[in-house]
Design a protein around this motif. Structure first.
Motif, PDB file in Angstrom:
ATOM      1  N   GLY A 106     -51.318 -41.349  45.923  1.00 38.07           N
ATOM      2  CA  GLY A 106     -51.817 -41.191  47.279  1.00 38.07           C
ATOM      3  C   GLY A 106     -52.576 -42.392  47.800  1.00 38.07           C
ATOM      4  O   GLY A 106     -53.157 -42.332  48.892  1.00 38.07           O
ATOM      5  N   ASP A 107     -52.590 -43.477  47.034  1.00 35.65           N
ATOM      6  CA  ASP A 107     -53.302 -44.683  47.456  1.00 35.65           C
ATOM      7  C   ASP A 107     -52.402 -45.563  48.326  1.00 35.65           C
ATOM      8  O   ASP A 107     -51.188 -45.662  48.085  1.00 35.65           O
ATOM      9  CB  ASP A 107     -53.765 -45.487  46.242  1.00 35.65           C
ATOM     10  N   VAL A 108     -53.001 -46.200  49.300  1.00 31.72           N
ATOM     11  CA  VAL A 108     -52.253 -47.075  50.197  1.00 31.72           C
ATOM     12  C   VAL A 108     -51.685 -48.254  49.412  1.00 31.72           C
ATOM     13  O   VAL A 108     -52.363 -48.853  48.567  1.00 31.72           O
ATOM     14  CB  VAL A 108     -53.155 -47.580  51.337  1.00 31.72           C
ATOM     15  N   VAL A 109     -50.425 -48.579  49.678  1.00 34.85           N
ATOM     16  CA  VAL A 109     -49.756 -49.717  49.042  1.00 34.85           C
ATOM     17  C   VAL A 109     -50.043 -50.969  49.866  1.00 34.85           C
ATOM     18  O   VAL A 109     -49.837 -50.977  51.082  1.00 34.85           O
ATOM     19  CB  VAL A 109     -48.239 -49.482  48.950  1.00 34.85           C
ATOM     20  N   TYR A 110     -50.514 -52.018  49.183  1.00 35.05           N
ATOM     21  CA  TYR A 110     -50.875 -53.263  49.862  1.00 35.05           C
ATOM     22  C   TYR A 110     -49.992 -54.421  49.423  1.00 35.05           C
ATOM     23  O   TYR A 110     -49.579 -54.497  48.262  1.00 35.05           O
ATOM     24  CB  TYR A 110     -52.328 -53.641  49.555  1.00 35.05           C
ATOM     25  N   ASP A 111     -49.736 -55.297  50.365  1.00 35.74           N
ATOM     26  CA  ASP A 111     -49.217 -56.619  50.036  1.00 35.74           C
ATOM     27  C   ASP A 111     -50.447 -57.432  49.677  1.00 35.74           C
ATOM     28  O   ASP A 111     -51.152 -57.953  50.550  1.00 35.74           O
ATOM     29  CB  ASP A 111     -48.488 -57.218  51.241  1.00 35.74           C
ATOM     30  N   ASP A 112     -50.737 -57.522  48.384  1.00 33.93           N
ATOM     31  CA  ASP A 112     -52.007 -58.092  47.931  1.00 33.93           C
ATOM     32  C   ASP A 112     -52.181 -59.562  48.286  1.00 33.93           C
ATOM     33  O   ASP A 112     -53.309 -60.045  48.421  1.00 33.93           O
ATOM     34  CB  ASP A 112     -52.157 -57.907  46.416  1.00 33.93           C
ATOM     35  N   SER A 113     -51.091 -60.281  48.433  1.00 34.37           N
ATOM     36  CA  SER A 113     -51.211 -61.698  48.752  1.00 34.37           C
ATOM     37  C   SER A 113     -51.840 -61.919  50.119  1.00 34.37           C
ATOM     38  O   SER A 113     -52.411 -62.980  50.383  1.00 34.37           O
ATOM     39  CB  SER A 113     -49.835 -62.370  48.702  1.00 34.37           C
ATOM     40  N   TRP A 114     -51.735 -60.920  50.999  1.00 37.49           N
ATOM     41  CA  TRP A 114     -52.243 -61.070  52.362  1.00 37.49           C
ATOM     42  C   TRP A 114     -53.239 -59.988  52.749  1.00 37.49           C
ATOM     43  O   TRP A 114     -53.762 -59.998  53.865  1.00 37.49           O
ATOM     44  CB  TRP A 114     -51.069 -61.083  53.352  1.00 37.49           C
ATOM     45  N   GLY A 115     -53.482 -59.035  51.851  1.00 35.02           N
ATOM     46  CA  GLY A 115     -54.422 -57.962  52.160  1.00 35.02           C
ATOM     47  C   GLY A 115     -53.939 -57.049  53.266  1.00 35.02           C
ATOM     48  O   GLY A 115     -54.739 -56.496  54.023  1.00 35.02           O
ATOM     49  N   GLU A 116     -52.616 -56.860  53.345  1.00 35.76           N
ATOM     50  CA  GLU A 116     -52.027 -56.078  54.419  1.00 35.76           C
ATOM     51  C   GLU A 116     -51.438 -54.780  53.887  1.00 35.76           C
ATOM     52  O   GLU A 116     -50.642 -54.780  52.937  1.00 35.76           O
ATOM     53  CB  GLU A 116     -50.936 -56.884  55.137  1.00 35.76           C
ATOM     54  N   ALA A 117     -51.836 -53.661  54.499  1.00 36.32           N
ATOM     55  CA  ALA A 117     -51.261 -52.376  54.125  1.00 36.32           C
ATOM     56  C   ALA A 117     -49.810 -52.317  54.603  1.00 36.32           C
ATOM     57  O   ALA A 117     -49.478 -52.756  55.707  1.00 36.32           O
ATOM     58  CB  ALA A 117     -52.062 -51.245  54.762  1.00 36.32           C
ATOM     59  N   VAL A 118     -48.947 -51.780  53.770  1.00 33.44           N
ATOM     60  CA  VAL A 118     -47.518 -51.666  54.098  1.00 33.44           C
ATOM     61  C   VAL A 118     -47.297 -50.394  54.911  1.00 33.44           C
ATOM     62  O   VAL A 118     -47.866 -49.336  54.617  1.00 33.44           O
ATOM     63  CB  VAL A 118     -46.679 -51.638  52.809  1.00 33.44           C
ATOM     64  N   LEU A 119     -46.467 -50.486  55.934  1.00 31.31           N
ATOM     65  CA  LEU A 119     -46.154 -49.328  56.764  1.00 31.31           C
ATOM     66  C   LEU A 119     -44.993 -48.543  56.156  1.00 31.31           C
ATOM     67  O   LEU A 119     -44.103 -49.106  55.527  1.00 31.31           O
ATOM     68  CB  LEU A 119     -45.818 -49.787  58.184  1.00 31.31           C
ATOM     69  N   ASP A 120     -45.021 -47.238  56.353  1.00 31.67           N
ATOM     70  CA  ASP A 120     -44.063 -46.335  55.728  1.00 31.67           C
ATOM     71  C   ASP A 120     -42.885 -46.063  56.665  1.00 31.67           C
ATOM     72  O   ASP A 120     -42.968 -45.240  57.579  1.00 31.67           O
ATOM     73  CB  ASP A 120     -44.749 -45.021  55.366  1.00 31.67           C
ATOM     74  N   ILE A 121     -41.774 -46.757  56.435  1.00 33.72           N
ATOM     75  CA  ILE A 121     -40.587 -46.622  57.289  1.00 33.72           C
ATOM     76  C   ILE A 121     -39.507 -45.762  56.632  1.00 33.72           C
ATOM     77  O   ILE A 121     -38.337 -45.844  56.997  1.00 33.72           O
ATOM     78  CB  ILE A 121     -40.011 -48.010  57.642  1.00 33.72           C
TER      79      ILE A 121
END
Length: 272
Positions: A106-121
């Motif tokens: 249930g944790d938000v998935v991040y693109d760690d290199s940029w600190g950006e949460a991934v959107l769920d498509i």
């Protein structure tokens, strides 16, 4: 930010196979006829990539890409940069919680290199809701006077193949393309060579590609878009190769990795 394509070099062979298989699934319907009404950037033109901050374009520049928060450059062909598949750092709260991609815990998935949460498509309903929000940004690009939009992170699925597929990315990007065409904007494919051969199918009109000279893959995009490919390199090697092989056909520029504004200490810009 951009440059996400660099990370896909670290995707495993198994993940690459998953993405390739997804790309063969039935995609969205053919592009709308509205695409024929948009204006493409001039091919083989002077280009400047200004997504890190706007400044007066150098002499000879005819095409500029800027962040959606900036005003377009007067008298030039302007491409509006939009982060379309990941949330800007710290902007998670501006999205409905269920539109953020989550792992098994249930944790938000991040693109760690940029600190950006991934959107769920992953579902049609979520793609529609995410697109509705991003389309308001595209509306802003149109109202400011941009001629095209550059939706970034189309290749997010290549970095998170355990969750996302190429088919989902295609279905989502087609929603943005259809809306943008309705506003009179051309739509660029950003990187994502894995789906380059499906560009026209999804409603995309031209390509904005980072480091295809360095990785010797610009032909992946010219095969679909002809000379309507804009190239950004970040190294001397990449610029040299891009200029040697495609310099007479494509718009090519080298920028510093941070895409710094002119006048700042890290600024670098070179052309063929």
């Amino acid at each position: 930010m951009s440059l996400k394509h660099v990370l896909r070099r670290c995707v495993t062979v198994a993940a690459a196979a998953t993405a390739a298989a997804a790309a063969t699934l039935a995609g969205p319907s053919p592009a709308s006829a509205a695409a024929s009404a948009v204006t493409l950037p001039p091919a083989h033109a002077g280009f400047d990539y200004q997504i890190g901050g706007a400044y007066t374009p150098p002499s000879g520049v005819k095409v500029v890409s800027r962040d959606r928060s900036a005003a377009p450059a007067p008298g030039l062909y302007n491409i509006c940069y939009v982060n379309a598949l990941q949330a800007q750092p710290g902007a998670e709260s501006t999205w409905d919680a269920d539109l953020l991609l989550r792992d098994g815990n249930g944790d938000v998935v991040y693109d760690d290199s940029w600190g950006e949460a991934v959107l769920d498509i992953r579902t049609a309903d979520k793609r529609k809701r995410i697109a509705a929000k991003v389309n308001t940004w595209i509306d802003g690009c149109a109202s400011k006077g941009y001629q095209a939009v550059e939706p970034d992170n189309y290749d997010t699925f290549t970095r998170f193949p355990a969750y996302l597929t190429g088919a989902q990315a295609k279905a989502y990007i087609s929603l943005l393309a259809s809306h943008a065409h309705g506003k009179g904007l051309a739509v660029a494919q950003k990187n994502t060579g894995e789906l380059a051969d499906a560009g026209k199918e999804t409603g995309l009109d031209f390509a904005v590609v980072e480091e295809c000279g360095y990785y010797d893959e610009c032909d992946d995009f010219t095969a679909e878009y002809g000379n309507n490919v804009v190239v950004i390199e970040y190294s001397a090697k990449g610029l040299t190769n891009a200029c040697a092989k495609w310099g007479s056909r494509l718009s090519i520029v080298r920028r510093d990795l941070d895409v710094s504004p002119a006048g700042s200490s890290g600024y670098l810009r070179k052309t063929c």
